[in-house]
Design a protein around this motif. Structure first.
Motif, PDB file in Angstrom:
ATOM      1  N   THR A  86     -11.822   1.350  -8.155  1.00 51.34           N
ATOM      2  CA  THR A  86     -13.206   1.566  -7.729  1.00 51.34           C
ATOM      3  C   THR A  86     -13.729   0.352  -6.973  1.00 51.34           C
ATOM      4  N   GLN A  87     -13.440  -0.837  -7.462  1.00 44.38           N
ATOM      5  CA  GLN A  87     -13.864  -2.050  -6.759  1.00 44.38           C
ATOM      6  C   GLN A  87     -13.276  -2.100  -5.358  1.00 44.38           C
ATOM      7  N   LEU A  88     -12.001  -1.743  -5.244  1.00 46.81           N
ATOM      8  CA  LEU A  88     -11.361  -1.775  -3.935  1.00 46.81           C
ATOM      9  C   LEU A  88     -12.002  -0.763  -2.984  1.00 46.81           C
ATOM     10  N   LEU A  89     -12.306   0.419  -3.486  1.00 48.18           N
ATOM     11  CA  LEU A  89     -12.918   1.448  -2.655  1.00 48.18           C
ATOM     12  C   LEU A  89     -14.319   1.035  -2.205  1.00 48.18           C
ATOM     13  N   LEU A  90     -15.106   0.508  -3.121  1.00 42.56           N
ATOM     14  CA  LEU A  90     -16.464   0.071  -2.781  1.00 42.56           C
ATOM     15  C   LEU A  90     -16.434  -1.064  -1.764  1.00 42.56           C
ATOM     16  N   ALA A  91     -15.483  -1.956  -1.908  1.00 36.11           N
ATOM     17  CA  ALA A  91     -15.394  -3.105  -1.004  1.00 36.11           C
ATOM     18  C   ALA A  91     -15.002  -2.691   0.406  1.00 36.11           C
ATOM     19  N   ARG A  92     -14.455  -1.487   0.570  1.00 35.62           N
ATOM     20  CA  ARG A  92     -14.074  -0.989   1.885  1.00 35.62           C
ATOM     21  C   ARG A  92     -15.110  -0.051   2.480  1.00 35.62           C
ATOM     22  N   GLY A  93     -16.313  -0.067   1.903  1.00 36.01           N
ATOM     23  CA  GLY A  93     -17.412   0.682   2.477  1.00 36.01           C
ATOM     24  C   GLY A  93     -17.625   2.064   1.915  1.00 36.01           C
ATOM     25  N   CYS A  94     -16.894   2.402   0.867  1.00 38.41           N
ATOM     26  CA  CYS A  94     -17.064   3.720   0.263  1.00 38.41           C
ATOM     27  C   CYS A  94     -18.366   3.749  -0.548  1.00 38.41           C
ATOM     28  N   ASP A  95     -19.172   4.796  -0.354  1.00 35.25           N
ATOM     29  CA  ASP A  95     -20.373   4.960  -1.168  1.00 35.25           C
ATOM     30  C   ASP A  95     -19.970   5.269  -2.611  1.00 35.25           C
ATOM     31  N   ARG A  96     -20.761   4.771  -3.542  1.00 34.29           N
ATOM     32  CA  ARG A  96     -20.426   4.986  -4.943  1.00 34.29           C
ATOM     33  C   ARG A  96     -20.341   6.474  -5.291  1.00 34.29           C
ATOM     34  N   ASP A  97     -21.182   7.292  -4.665  1.00 32.65           N
ATOM     35  CA  ASP A  97     -21.151   8.725  -4.945  1.00 32.65           C
ATOM     36  C   ASP A  97     -19.885   9.392  -4.418  1.00 32.65           C
ATOM     37  N   ASP A  98     -19.186   8.722  -3.476  1.00 29.80           N
ATOM     38  CA  ASP A  98     -17.987   9.311  -2.865  1.00 29.80           C
ATOM     39  C   ASP A  98     -16.692   8.710  -3.391  1.00 29.80           C
ATOM     40  N   VAL A  99     -16.774   7.907  -4.436  1.00 27.55           N
ATOM     41  CA  VAL A  99     -15.590   7.211  -4.937  1.00 27.55           C
ATOM     42  C   VAL A  99     -14.479   8.190  -5.314  1.00 27.55           C
ATOM     43  N   GLU A 100     -14.806   9.231  -6.020  1.00 26.90           N
ATOM     44  CA  GLU A 100     -13.766  10.129  -6.513  1.00 26.90           C
ATOM     45  C   GLU A 100     -13.049  10.851  -5.378  1.00 26.90           C
ATOM     46  N   MET A 101     -13.768  11.263  -4.333  1.00 25.76           N
ATOM     47  CA  MET A 101     -13.099  11.947  -3.226  1.00 25.76           C
ATOM     48  C   MET A 101     -12.236  10.982  -2.427  1.00 25.76           C
ATOM     49  N   HIS A 102     -12.571   9.682  -2.449  1.00 23.83           N
ATOM     50  CA  HIS A 102     -11.743   8.692  -1.773  1.00 23.83           C
ATOM     51  C   HIS A 102     -10.581   8.234  -2.650  1.00 23.83           C
ATOM     52  N   ARG A 103     -10.726   8.358  -3.948  1.00 26.23           N
ATOM     53  CA  ARG A 103      -9.660   7.917  -4.849  1.00 26.23           C
ATOM     54  C   ARG A 103      -8.397   8.754  -4.619  1.00 26.23           C
ATOM     55  N   ILE A 104      -8.583  10.056  -4.449  1.00 25.08           N
ATOM     56  CA  ILE A 104      -7.469  10.942  -4.110  1.00 25.08           C
ATOM     57  C   ILE A 104      -7.923  11.760  -2.902  1.00 25.08           C
ATOM     58  N   PRO A 105      -7.752  11.217  -1.689  1.00 22.48           N
ATOM     59  CA  PRO A 105      -8.271  11.897  -0.498  1.00 22.48           C
ATOM     60  C   PRO A 105      -7.493  13.175  -0.189  1.00 22.48           C
ATOM     61  N   THR A 106      -8.190  14.295  -0.109  1.00 23.76           N
ATOM     62  CA  THR A 106      -7.562  15.578   0.175  1.00 23.76           C
ATOM     63  C   THR A 106      -8.067  16.117   1.510  1.00 23.76           C
ATOM     64  N   ILE A 107      -7.273  16.982   2.131  1.00 26.37           N
ATOM     65  CA  ILE A 107      -7.675  17.602   3.388  1.00 26.37           C
ATOM     66  C   ILE A 107      -8.941  18.435   3.177  1.00 26.37           C
ATOM     67  N   ARG A 108      -8.997  19.180   2.074  1.00 31.76           N
ATOM     68  CA  ARG A 108     -10.147  20.039   1.808  1.00 31.76           C
ATOM     69  C   ARG A 108     -11.449  19.230   1.772  1.00 31.76           C
ATOM     70  N   ALA A 109     -11.398  18.032   1.201  1.00 30.49           N
ATOM     71  CA  ALA A 109     -12.616  17.240   1.047  1.00 30.49           C
ATOM     72  C   ALA A 109     -13.115  16.661   2.367  1.00 30.49           C
ATOM     73  N   PHE A 110     -12.200  16.392   3.312  1.00 26.81           N
ATOM     74  CA  PHE A 110     -12.582  15.675   4.531  1.00 26.81           C
ATOM     75  C   PHE A 110     -12.491  16.514   5.803  1.00 26.81           C
ATOM     76  N   MET A 111     -11.907  17.705   5.718  1.00 27.02           N
ATOM     77  CA  MET A 111     -11.668  18.521   6.916  1.00 27.02           C
ATOM     78  C   MET A 111     -12.968  19.085   7.479  1.00 27.02           C
ATOM     79  N   PRO A 112     -13.246  18.843   8.768  1.00 26.90           N
ATOM     80  CA  PRO A 112     -14.432  19.439   9.388  1.00 26.90           C
ATOM     81  C   PRO A 112     -14.133  20.854   9.876  1.00 26.90           C
ATOM     82  N   ASP A 113     -15.160  21.574  10.239  1.00 23.58           N
ATOM     83  CA  ASP A 113     -14.980  22.855  10.916  1.00 23.58           C
ATOM     84  C   ASP A 113     -14.517  22.542  12.339  1.00 23.58           C
ATOM     85  N   PRO A 114     -13.310  22.946  12.740  1.00 23.62           N
ATOM     86  CA  PRO A 114     -12.823  22.613  14.086  1.00 23.62           C
ATOM     87  C   PRO A 114     -13.761  23.053  15.199  1.00 23.62           C
ATOM     88  N   SER A 115     -14.543  24.097  14.952  1.00 25.97           N
ATOM     89  CA  SER A 115     -15.414  24.642  15.996  1.00 25.97           C
ATOM     90  C   SER A 115     -16.544  23.700  16.394  1.00 25.97           C
TER      91      SER A 115
END
Length: 589
Positions: free
Chosen positions: A38-67
């Motif tokens: 968590t310290q490493l993620l926060l130090a790289r600019g990750c918001d505290r509310d987004d720590v869990e999605m950055h801890r195990i980054p998945t395509i579903r969590a970050f994929m935009p609508d291509p359109s």
């Protein structure tokens, strides 16, 4: 405000050490008792509310609508038409890893959709970067009614105009910076278009292979809406993430957001050995374990690149798309051989470029040109010069006709691609473009000096600001005994690490140098021991002739040092051990 770490205001390399993302007392931002990751993620600019999605980054969590991207739906519709009607399609790629992986992704996807697409990779020496009008028209005459350019085309105004006149549809899939005017393409998908939406522009850090993946998703969705999969299986785009990960890391794209998901999940796919070409390349690279992120940039990527640099430009895409294990093995062995040849050529050009750079002390951007240099290695040499000089560098290979092909690498905070594009618009270049950290150009030999002066005037303030704010950011301080395999395994959970998401930098000490020597091509190897009685191995790559290397090699036994660098696993021995790859040091007494 950054605060000094270990009270070091001027290290051996002349810079202060600061805590990364920590408060004035050195504790993690937010002053909460967080776990290490968590310290490493926060130090790289990750918001505290987004720590869990950055801890195990998945395509579903970050994929935009291509359109949301300009021209994406138009491109998907046109390719879907080609799939359904069985048109002849050519994928026109750049000759580097990003181009090879982008082309391979679309070729493999189209093959899974029932369409056999042709690959065309221009020869670096004979054709140069990007699509030429002659090549596009010739491909059209040979039967290709649709050409998709990947990792190139955003600046190909004349070439695309010729293709349109010949009746050939061209779709551009790129990520390089665009001018205000756009070439005449059927569709141009590029998050760095100046007219891109705010939401789309937020993905400007994607490599071209990432943009191609989004196009693939849009294409599958379009065909699904047309009921194309009623009688055939729908391709698993996720199975191509190994190719996306390789292109993303090798192109030094920032590993934040969607790119982190691409690489994290792509490494898992790669470990499954789905792509026989990648499996053969790992064998040729002597990788006997599942690849890590840095293997993509330092082992696999350079070998793919070697084909475009000093060999046949299409070897990379052939390797990544072949379905024949024997062919894969043969190509991988050839790429490994070409990589060794590339290293020898690179070493010669680098020595000459460094000698010439010694005469340029006052320019913000080092612009170095040499007659007869191999254009296939100038990008690597520019990167080496940038690291040595601490400022942007452009290396130009001038041929027998007086035409210079240049490649540049920049430092954080200095947009070299925009400056090169401005030089082109000012008439100083025959061609040029790129992105913030890298650029390519073509210039007449007589115009090199004018280019250097233009870049110096345009970027001097940015370079001064970037160099003035330079410091070494420290994530943690450990005793030498704390730098062990368990600790390295723990910090890897905050990865993947790379550009834009830097690997943790560890400080340890005070230590005494027990033994130090030079190995390989100017690497300084040392054993250091701390007051806890524990010793660790350290390596300072290409530092033998720097202040850091000389300090380590000549350190008196009665003086102690703080040392800082990246903790890595050395798995060459009978049992894994941790070592520190040194980046700086400071006298402790």
């Amino acid at each position: 405000m950054k605060t000094n770490a270990l009270n070091i205001t001027r290290s051996i390399l002349g810079q202060p050490w600061h805590w990364r993302g920590k408060g004035t007392d050195g504790r993690a931002a937010g002053f909460m008792p967080d776990d290490l990751v968590t310290q490493l993620l926060l130090a790289r600019g990750c918001d505290r509310d987004d720590v869990e999605m950055h801890r195990i980054p998945t395509i579903r969590a970050f994929m935009p609508d291509p359109s949301l991207f300009q021209d994406m739906d138009r491109a998907a519709e046109r390719i879907a038409d080609a799939v359904q009607s069985g048109e002849q399609v050519t994928i026109f790629g750049d000759y580097d890893v990003d181009g090879a992986t982008s082309a391979a992704l679309l070729i493999r996807l189209l093959r899974d959709l029932g369409l056999t697409a042709r690959a065309y990779i221009p020869d670096r020496l004979m054709e140069g970067y990007g699509p030429s009008g002659e090549a596009l028209v010739r491909l059209g005459a040979e039967g290709s009614s649709l050409i998709v350019t990947v990792d190139c085309g955003a600046q190909a105004f004349e070439a695309l105009a010729m293709a349109r006149e010949a009746g050939v549809d061209v779709i551009v899939v790129d990520h390089h910076q665009c001018a205000s005017a756009l070439p005449l393409a059927h569709a141009l998908v590029n998050p760095n278009r100046l007219d891109e939406s705010v939401e789309g522009a937020a993905f400007g850090h994607l490599a071209a292979v990432g943009v191609a993946f989004l196009l693939g998703a849009a294409l599958i969705r379009t065909l699904r809406a047309r009921n194309w999969f009623a009688a055939r299986p729908e391709p698993r785009l996720i199975d191509l993430l190994d190719i996306v990960a390789l292109g993303t890391v090798a192109d030094v794209a920032q590993l934040r957001g969607l790119n982190r998901a691409f690489v994290s999940q792509g490494l898992k796919v790669m470990a499954q050995g789905r792509n026989i070409g990648l499996v053969a390349l790992m064998e040729a690279s002597r990788l006997k374990r599942a690849p890590l992120c840095h293997d993509l940039g330092f082992a696999l990527g350079p070998r793919i690149n070697a084909g475009g640099r000093v060999g046949k430009s299409d070897l990379g895409v052939r390797l990544l798309t072949t379905q024949d294990p024997d062919e894969a093995r043969e190509i991988a062995i050839e790429l490994d051989r070409l990589n060794e040849e590339r290293r020898a050529i690179e070493g010669d050009v680098q020595a000459q470029a460094e000698a010439l750079s010694a005469t340029q002390h006052n320019r913000a951007v080092a612009v170095i040109a040499g007659d007869g240099w191999h254009p296939g290695v100038i990008g690597i040499v520019a990167g080496r010069l940038k690291e040595k000089l601490g400022r942007p560098a452009i290396v130009i290979a001038v041929d027998e006709h007086g035409v210079g092909k240049g490649s540049g690498r920049s430092i954080s905070g200095v947009d070299l691609g925009a400056a090169v594009l401005a030089a082109k618009d000012s008439g100083l270049l025959v061609a040029g473009g790129g992105h913030a950290m890298a650029a390519g150009l073509t210039v007449a030999k007589g115009g090199v000096e004018a280019l250097a002066e233009f870049l110096d005037a345009r970027l001097s303030a940015d370079v001064t600001r970037a160099m003035g704010s330079k410091s070494l950011l420290i994530d943690a301080v450990l005793s030498p005994g704390g730098v062990n395999p368990d600790f390295v395994a723990a910090i890897e959970q905050g990865g993947p690490y790379g550009t834009g998401w830097p690997a943790p930098r560890i400080a340890t000490g005070p230590v005494r140098v027990i033994k130090a020597d030079i190995v390989g091509t100017g690497h300084v190897r040392a054993i250091v021991a701390g007051d806890d009685g524990k010793s660790i191995k350290t390596v300072a790559f290409r530092q033998a002739e720097t202040d850091l290397g000389r300090a380590i090699l000549g350190a008196p036994r009665d003086r102690r040092l703080w040392i800082a660098g990246r903790a890595k696993i050395d798995d060459w021995g009978t049992r894994p051990a941790a070592e520190l790859h040194l980046e700086d040091a400071a006298w402790a007494d």
